[in-house]
Design a protein around this motif. Sequence first.
Motif, mmCIF file in Angstrom:
data_model
loop_
_atom_site.group_PDB
_atom_site.id
_atom_site.type_symbol
_atom_site.label_atom_id
_atom_site.label_comp_id
_atom_site.label_asym_id
_atom_site.label_seq_id
_atom_site.Cartn_x
_atom_site.Cartn_y
_atom_site.Cartn_z
ATOM 1 N N ALA A 48 -3.181 -4.832 6.012
ATOM 2 C CA ALA A 48 -2.308 -4.691 4.843
ATOM 3 C C ALA A 48 -1.810 -6.056 4.374
ATOM 4 C CB ALA A 48 -1.140 -3.769 5.172
ATOM 5 N N LYS A 49 -1.408 -6.896 5.297
ATOM 6 C CA LYS A 49 -0.951 -8.247 4.929
ATOM 7 C C LYS A 49 -2.084 -9.042 4.293
ATOM 8 C CE LYS A 49 2.657 -8.511 8.445
ATOM 9 N NZ LYS A 49 3.102 -9.120 9.704
ATOM 10 N N ASP A 50 -3.277 -8.933 4.854
ATOM 11 C CA ASP A 50 -4.436 -9.649 4.312
ATOM 12 C C ASP A 50 -4.782 -9.164 2.906
ATOM 13 O OD1 ASP A 50 -4.579 -11.066 6.689
ATOM 14 O OD2 ASP A 50 -6.321 -9.962 7.453
ATOM 15 N N ARG A 51 -4.670 -7.864 2.672
ATOM 16 C CA ARG A 51 -4.950 -7.327 1.336
ATOM 17 C C ARG A 51 -3.930 -7.827 0.321
ATOM 18 N NH1 ARG A 51 -6.518 -1.077 2.983
ATOM 19 N NH2 ARG A 51 -8.676 -1.534 3.573
ATOM 20 N N GLN A 68 6.237 -17.873 -6.901
ATOM 21 C CA GLN A 68 6.930 -16.750 -7.523
ATOM 22 C C GLN A 68 6.325 -15.407 -7.110
ATOM 23 O OE1 GLN A 68 6.864 -19.181 -11.431
ATOM 24 N NE2 GLN A 68 8.468 -17.647 -11.729
ATOM 25 N N ILE A 69 5.455 -15.445 -6.114
ATOM 26 C CA ILE A 69 4.779 -14.235 -5.654
ATOM 27 C C ILE A 69 5.024 -14.060 -4.157
ATOM 28 C CG2 ILE A 69 2.576 -13.034 -5.451
ATOM 29 C CD1 ILE A 69 1.519 -14.871 -7.721
ATOM 30 N N SER A 70 5.576 -12.924 -3.772
ATOM 31 C CA SER A 70 5.774 -12.634 -2.350
ATOM 32 C C SER A 70 4.850 -11.499 -1.931
ATOM 33 C CB SER A 70 7.232 -12.276 -2.063
ATOM 34 O OG SER A 70 7.644 -11.187 -2.857
ATOM 35 N N CYS A 71 4.411 -11.545 -0.674
ATOM 36 C CA CYS A 71 3.462 -10.562 -0.147
ATOM 37 C C CYS A 71 4.048 -9.864 1.076
ATOM 38 C CB CYS A 71 2.176 -11.254 0.306
ATOM 39 S SG CYS A 71 1.246 -12.015 -0.983
ATOM 40 N N PHE A 72 3.759 -8.573 1.157
ATOM 41 C CA PHE A 72 4.212 -7.780 2.303
ATOM 42 C C PHE A 72 3.116 -6.800 2.694
ATOM 43 C CE2 PHE A 72 7.833 -9.005 -0.232
ATOM 44 C CZ PHE A 72 8.682 -9.557 0.707
ATOM 45 N N GLY A 73 2.962 -6.597 3.971
ATOM 46 C CA GLY A 73 2.045 -5.588 4.478
ATOM 47 C C GLY A 73 2.837 -4.547 5.248
ATOM 48 N N LYS A 74 2.650 -3.302 4.912
ATOM 49 C CA LYS A 74 3.379 -2.216 5.571
ATOM 50 C C LYS A 74 2.492 -1.407 6.512
ATOM 51 C CE LYS A 74 7.298 -2.939 3.509
ATOM 52 N NZ LYS A 74 8.474 -3.343 4.234
ATOM 53 N N GLY A 75 1.190 -1.670 6.528
ATOM 54 C CA GLY A 75 0.296 -0.894 7.368
ATOM 55 C C GLY A 75 0.349 0.573 6.986
ATOM 56 N N GLY A 76 0.328 1.432 7.970
ATOM 57 C CA GLY A 76 0.339 2.870 7.716
ATOM 58 C C GLY A 76 1.720 3.497 7.832
ATOM 59 N N SER A 77 2.777 2.697 7.744
ATOM 60 C CA SER A 77 4.131 3.181 7.996
ATOM 61 C C SER A 77 4.745 3.997 6.867
ATOM 62 C CB SER A 77 5.056 2.006 8.323
ATOM 63 O OG SER A 77 5.204 1.163 7.198
ATOM 64 N N LYS A 78 4.189 3.936 5.669
ATOM 65 C CA LYS A 78 4.795 4.635 4.534
ATOM 66 C C LYS A 78 3.743 5.402 3.738
ATOM 67 C CE LYS A 78 8.767 1.762 4.232
ATOM 68 N NZ LYS A 78 10.007 1.752 3.550
#
Length: 103
Positions: A48-51, A68-78
């Motif tokens: 998810a983070k890589d995507r 001005q761009i932030s990235c987050f990976g949530k995996g399968g948690s939501k």
Amino acid sequence: KGKAVIHSSSFKYLDDLTSMIKRMQSYQLKITSHTDNTGDAQKNLKLAKDRAQAVKDYLVKQSLDGNQISCFGKGGSKPVATNSTPAGRAKNNRVIIELKAGN
């Protein structure tokens, strides 16, 4: 599946988004990527983070400011759908881009 590659069908959307943002004086983008729950949870989180990072990298190559761009990976948690069907898993594999315009 299982790769941090942007589908060519998303290029037009990302290019249109880039064109719109380039006309703005100030903005913040938040990119959040999710996966289904198939496989190892830690690997899904990294995927998810890589995507999310792949989308950011694409936008930066289109001349947007990476600061001005932030990235987050949530995996399968939501999940937004069931993970027990292929259609549900497809809905859970998603990237969400949020735009906040500045003043």
